[in-house]
Design an enzyme around this catalytic site. Structure first.
Site, PDB file in Angstrom:
ATOM      1  N   LYS A 265       0.845  -1.204   0.000  1.00  0.00           N
ATOM      2  CA  LYS A 265       0.000   0.000   0.000  1.00  0.00           C
ATOM      3  C   LYS A 265       0.878   1.252   0.000  1.00  0.00           C
ATOM      4  O   LYS A 265       1.995   1.208   0.520  1.00  0.00           O
ATOM      5  CB  LYS A 265      -0.854   0.032   1.277  1.00  0.00           C
ATOM      6  CG  LYS A 265      -2.010  -0.949   1.301  1.00  0.00           C
ATOM      7  CD  LYS A 265      -2.804  -0.812   2.593  1.00  0.00           C
ATOM      8  CE  LYS A 265      -3.957  -1.791   2.655  1.00  0.00           C
ATOM      9  NZ  LYS A 265      -4.972  -1.590   1.620  1.00  0.00           N
ATOM     10  N   ARG A 339     -10.339 -11.377   1.989  1.00  0.00           N
ATOM     11  CA  ARG A 339     -11.178 -12.433   1.421  1.00  0.00           C
ATOM     12  C   ARG A 339     -10.486 -13.801   1.491  1.00  0.00           C
ATOM     13  O   ARG A 339     -11.153 -14.831   1.559  1.00  0.00           O
ATOM     14  CB  ARG A 339     -11.577 -12.075  -0.015  1.00  0.00           C
ATOM     15  CG  ARG A 339     -10.412 -11.869  -0.937  1.00  0.00           C
ATOM     16  CD  ARG A 339     -10.785 -11.106  -2.204  1.00  0.00           C
ATOM     17  NE  ARG A 339     -10.875  -9.664  -1.988  1.00  0.00           N
ATOM     18  CZ  ARG A 339     -11.225  -8.784  -2.925  1.00  0.00           C
ATOM     19  NH1 ARG A 339     -11.542  -9.196  -4.147  1.00  0.00           N
ATOM     20  NH2 ARG A 339     -11.278  -7.498  -2.651  1.00  0.00           N
TER      21      ARG A 339
HETATM   22  N1  BES Z   1      -8.124  -3.671   4.343  1.00  0.00           N
HETATM   23  C1  BES Z   1      -8.256  -3.289   2.991  1.00  0.00           C
HETATM   24  C2  BES Z   1      -9.550  -2.527   2.724  1.00  0.00           C
HETATM   25  C3  BES Z   1      -9.609  -1.110   3.220  1.00  0.00           C
HETATM   26  C4  BES Z   1      -8.953  -0.102   2.547  1.00  0.00           C
HETATM   27  C5  BES Z   1     -10.397  -0.807   4.298  1.00  0.00           C
HETATM   28  C6  BES Z   1      -9.065   1.201   2.992  1.00  0.00           C
HETATM   29  C7  BES Z   1     -10.512   0.502   4.725  1.00  0.00           C
HETATM   30  C8  BES Z   1      -9.846   1.505   4.068  1.00  0.00           C
HETATM   31  C9  BES Z   1      -8.283  -4.519   2.091  1.00  0.00           C
HETATM   32  O1  BES Z   1      -7.523  -5.578   2.506  1.00  0.00           O
HETATM   33  C10 BES Z   1      -7.727  -4.089   0.771  1.00  0.00           C
HETATM   34  O2  BES Z   1      -6.615  -3.682   0.732  1.00  0.00           O
HETATM   35  N2  BES Z   1      -8.568  -4.143  -0.260  1.00  0.00           N
HETATM   36  C11 BES Z   1      -8.186  -3.707  -1.551  1.00  0.00           C
HETATM   37  C12 BES Z   1      -8.740  -4.669  -2.553  1.00  0.00           C
HETATM   38  C13 BES Z   1      -8.188  -4.506  -3.944  1.00  0.00           C
HETATM   39  C14 BES Z   1      -6.736  -4.878  -3.989  1.00  0.00           C
HETATM   40  C15 BES Z   1      -8.992  -5.356  -4.878  1.00  0.00           C
HETATM   41  C16 BES Z   1      -8.748  -2.314  -1.769  1.00  0.00           C
HETATM   42  O3  BES Z   1      -9.858  -2.020  -1.312  1.00  0.00           O
HETATM   43  O4  BES Z   1      -8.054  -1.492  -2.365  1.00  0.00           O
HETATM   44 ZN    ZN Z   2      -5.474  -5.417   1.866  1.00  0.00          ZN
END
Ligand code: BES
Ligand code: ZN
Ligand code: ZN
Length: 485
Positions: A265, A339
Site C-alpha cells: 500500500k 477475502r
Molecule cells: N483492508 C483493505 C480494505 C480497506 C482499505 C479498508 C481502505 C478501509 C480503508 C483490504 O484488505 C484491501 O486492501 N482491499 C483492496 C482490494 C483490492 C486490492 C482489490 C482495496 O480495497 O483497495
Molecule cells: Zn489489503
C-alpha cells in the site's frame, strides 16, 4: 463508572442532574434548582432543540443542572437519546462532580429501549482510546456514579440499563481492540484477549494455531501469513444456551495490520490499517454481549487472524492457494487478503451446519467510496437475513445498506489456472469481493457486512466518532441475535 437505576428523588439528589428535554417543554427540575435558575429554565431562550445544552446552578445539594435538548417530541428516537445521554456525560465530566442523576423527560420511546439507549450513550461516551504516555492520563469518569431516573418504569429501566451497559461495554471492548496498534495487538495477543474475555464471561474459547491451521488445510490464512514473523490464529468462541432453535455463525476479519504485502500500500495513512481487525473485534464484542444478555440462540464467533506483511517469504502475485474448502485461488493482488483469510473462516463456519452465517470485514476501499462512513455495505445470498440485519442495524443506530452481488462479477474473477482470482475489476470492487466470499458458504444463508467505512473515523455522533474505532457491528449483531430468540 457505576450506573444505577434509581427513583426520581434519588436521581435528583445527585450532585449534578441532567435532564433530557423535548423541544418546547418546561424542564422537570423539581427541587434541584433555586428560584433564579427556575426562571432561567422556563425562559424561551433555551428551546430544547436537539443537542442544545444549558448548564445552570442547582440548589438543595444539587450543584449543577445540565439540560440537554432532544428536539421535537415526535422526532425523538433511541439514537437521539443515546446522543443526549452522551452530551450530558461529557458536560458532567467537565464539572468535577461525583454523582450524575439522569432523567429522560419523554416517553416517546418505549421505556426498555430508552433505558438501553441512555446506558449505551453513557458507556460509549466514556470510552477513551488506549494510550501509552509516560505521565498517566486520568479518566474523568472512573470514580463517577450515574443514577438513572426510572420514574414509574422501574422494571423496564432495570432490564434496559443492564442491556445498554452490556452492549456499551461490548462495543468499547471492540473499540479498544481496534485502536490498539499492530505491534501491541498481534494475532496471538488478540487470541489471548478473546480467550480472557470468554473465560470471564462463561463462553467456550478455542484457539487454532499454525499447526492446527496446517492440519485443517487453511491455505488462505497460511498464504497471507507467509510474509509474517507473527504466527496466525483462528479464534473460535461459542455460546450455547440450554434451549435454542437457531444457530448463527459470526465470522470476523482479524487482520491485525494490513501493509498490502508485496502489493504494498502507499504509505500515506497506512497506520490506519491497524483497524483491519475491526470485523474480528465486532465478533468478539458481540460474543461478550451475548454472554451477558443470554438470548435463546446458539452463536459461534470465528475470527481468522494474521497480519499481511511483505518479506522474502511473503506470498507473491501469481501464487496459487488451496483454501480449506478445496477451492483454489490465484492471488493477483496480495492486498486483497481479507477475502483469503475469510474464505477459510467461512468454510469453518459451514462445519457447524448453521441457520445463518454473518461475516464482518473491513474488506474494501470501494465500499467506503460507495457508502462513505454512515453505513456498512450489506451483501448476501438470503433476502430474509439481509432484511433482518438491515432492520437490526436501523433499530440499533448501527446502519447497514443492502447492496447487490451481480452475476457478472464471476466473469471478472475468472482465472486460467485456478477456480478464481482474488480480485475482479476496480469498478464495483466491494461487490466482487462479496461475490468471492459467497463461493465459500456452501449454500448456507449468508450475509456479509463490509465495515471498511464504519469501523473507525465516523462523523461525530457524541457517543462515537472522530479519530478512533467505533465498535461498528456490535450493536447491529446483538439486536439481530436478540430477534432470533
Ligand atoms: N483492508 C483493505 C480494505 C480497506 C482499505 C479498508 C481502505 C478501509 C480503508 C483490504 O484488505 C484491501 O486492501 N482491499 C483492496 C482490494 C483490492 C486490492 C482489490 C482495496 O480495497 O483497495
Ligand atoms: Zn489489503
Ligand atoms: Zn485488509
Amino acid at each position: 463508572m457505576k450506573i444505577l437505576v434509581t427513583t426520581s428523588a434519588e436521581a435528583s439528589k445527585a450532585s449534578a442532574l441532567a435532564v433530557l428535554v423535548p423541544e418546547g417543554v418546561v424542564p422537570d427540575v423539581r427541587g434541584a434548582v433555586g428560584k433564579t435558575a427556575q426562571t432561567l429554565t422556563r425562559r424561551k431562550e433555551w428551546k430544547g432543540k436537539f443537542r442544545d445544552g444549558l448548564l445552570v446552578y442547582g440548589a438543595g445539594g444539587t450543584e449543577r443542572v445540565i439540560l440537554v435538548g432532544l428536539g421535537k417530541e415526535k422526532e425523538i428516537d433511541a439514537e437521539r437519546i443515546r446522543r443526549a445521554a452522551a452530551i450530558a456525560l461529557k458536560q458532567f465530566g467537565r464539572l468535577e462532580q461525583k454523582t450524575l442523576g439522569i432523567r429522560l423527560q419523554s416517553s416517546h420511546v418505549a421505556a426498555v429501549d430508552a433505558a438501553s439507549a441512555i446506558a449505551e450513550g453513557l458507556v460509549m461516551a466514556s470510552y477513551r482510546v488506549p494510550t501509552a504516555t509516560k505521565k498517566k492520563q486520568d479518566d474523568p469518569y472512573r470514580a463517577a456514579t450515574v443514577r438513572v431516573d426510572a420514574g414509574t418504569h422501574r422494571a423496564a429501566y432495570e432490564s434496559g440499563v443492564a442491556r445498554g451497559v452490556a452492549i456499551g461495554e461490548a462495543s468499547n471492548l471492540a473499540r479498544d481492540l481496534g485502536d490498539l496498534p499492530g505491534n501491541v495487538l498481534t494475532p496471538t495477543k488478540l487470541a489471548q484477549r478473546a480467550s480472557a474475555m470468554a473465560k470471564g464471561a462463561g463462553l467456550t474459547a478455542k484457539v487454532y494455531r499454525k499447526p492446527d491451521l496446517e492440519r485443517m488445510k487453511m491455505g488462505g490464512i497460511l498464504g497471507v501469513n507467509l510474509g509474517s514473523i507473527e504466527p496466525p490464529v483462528l479464534i473460535e468462541l461459542s455460546y450455547r444456551p440450554r434451549s435454542f432453535k437457531k444457530t448463527v455463525c459470526l465470522v470476523g476479519k482479524g487482520l491485525t495490520f494490513d501493509t498490502g504485502g508485496i502489493s504494498l500500500k502507499p504509505s500515506a495513512n497506512m497506520e490506519e490499517m491497524k483497524y483491519d481487525m475491526c470485523g474480528g473485534a465486532a465478533v468478539i464484542g458481540a460474543m461478550a454481549a451475548v454472554a451477558r444478555l443470554k438470548p435463546k440462540v446458539r452463536v459461534i464467533g470465528i475470527v481468522p487472524s494474521t497480519d499481511n506483511m511483505p518479506s522474502g517469504s511473503a506470498q507473491k502475485p501469481g501464487d496459487r492457494l488451496v483454501t480449506a474448502s478445496g477451492l483454489t485461488v490465484e492471488v493477483i493482488n496480495t492486498d486483497a487478503e481479507g477475502r483469503l483469510i475469510l474464505s477459510d473462516g467461512l468454510h469453518h463456519a459451514t462445519t457447524f451446519d448453521p441457520d445463518y452465517i454473518v461475516d464482518l470485514a473491513t474488506l474494501t476501499g470501494a465500499c467506503v467510496v460507495a457508502l462513505g462512513h454512515d453505513a456498512a455495505g450489506l451483501y448476501g445470498t438470503d433476502d430474509k437475513l439481509i432484511q433482518m440485519l438491515k432492520k437490526a442495524g436501523d433499530e440499533a443506530g448501527d446502519h447497514a445498506w443492502p447492496m447487490p452481488i451481480f452475476d457478472g462479477y464471476k466473469d471478472d474473477m475468472k482465472s486460467d489456472v485456478a477456480d478464481m482470482k482474488n480480485i475482479g475489476k476496480r469498478e464495483g470492487g466491494a461487490g466482487s469481493a462479496a461475490w468471492f466470499l459467497s463461493q465459500f458458504v456452501d449454500g448456507f444463508a449468508w450475509a456479509h457486512l463490509d465495515i471498511a467505512g464504519t469501523a473507525w473515523g465516523q462523523r461525530n455522533r457524541d457517543y462515537v466518532g472522530g479519530k478512533c474505532a467505533t465498535g461498528a457491528g456490535v450493536r447491529l449483531l446483538v439486536r439481530f441475535l436478540e430477534s432470533l430468540g
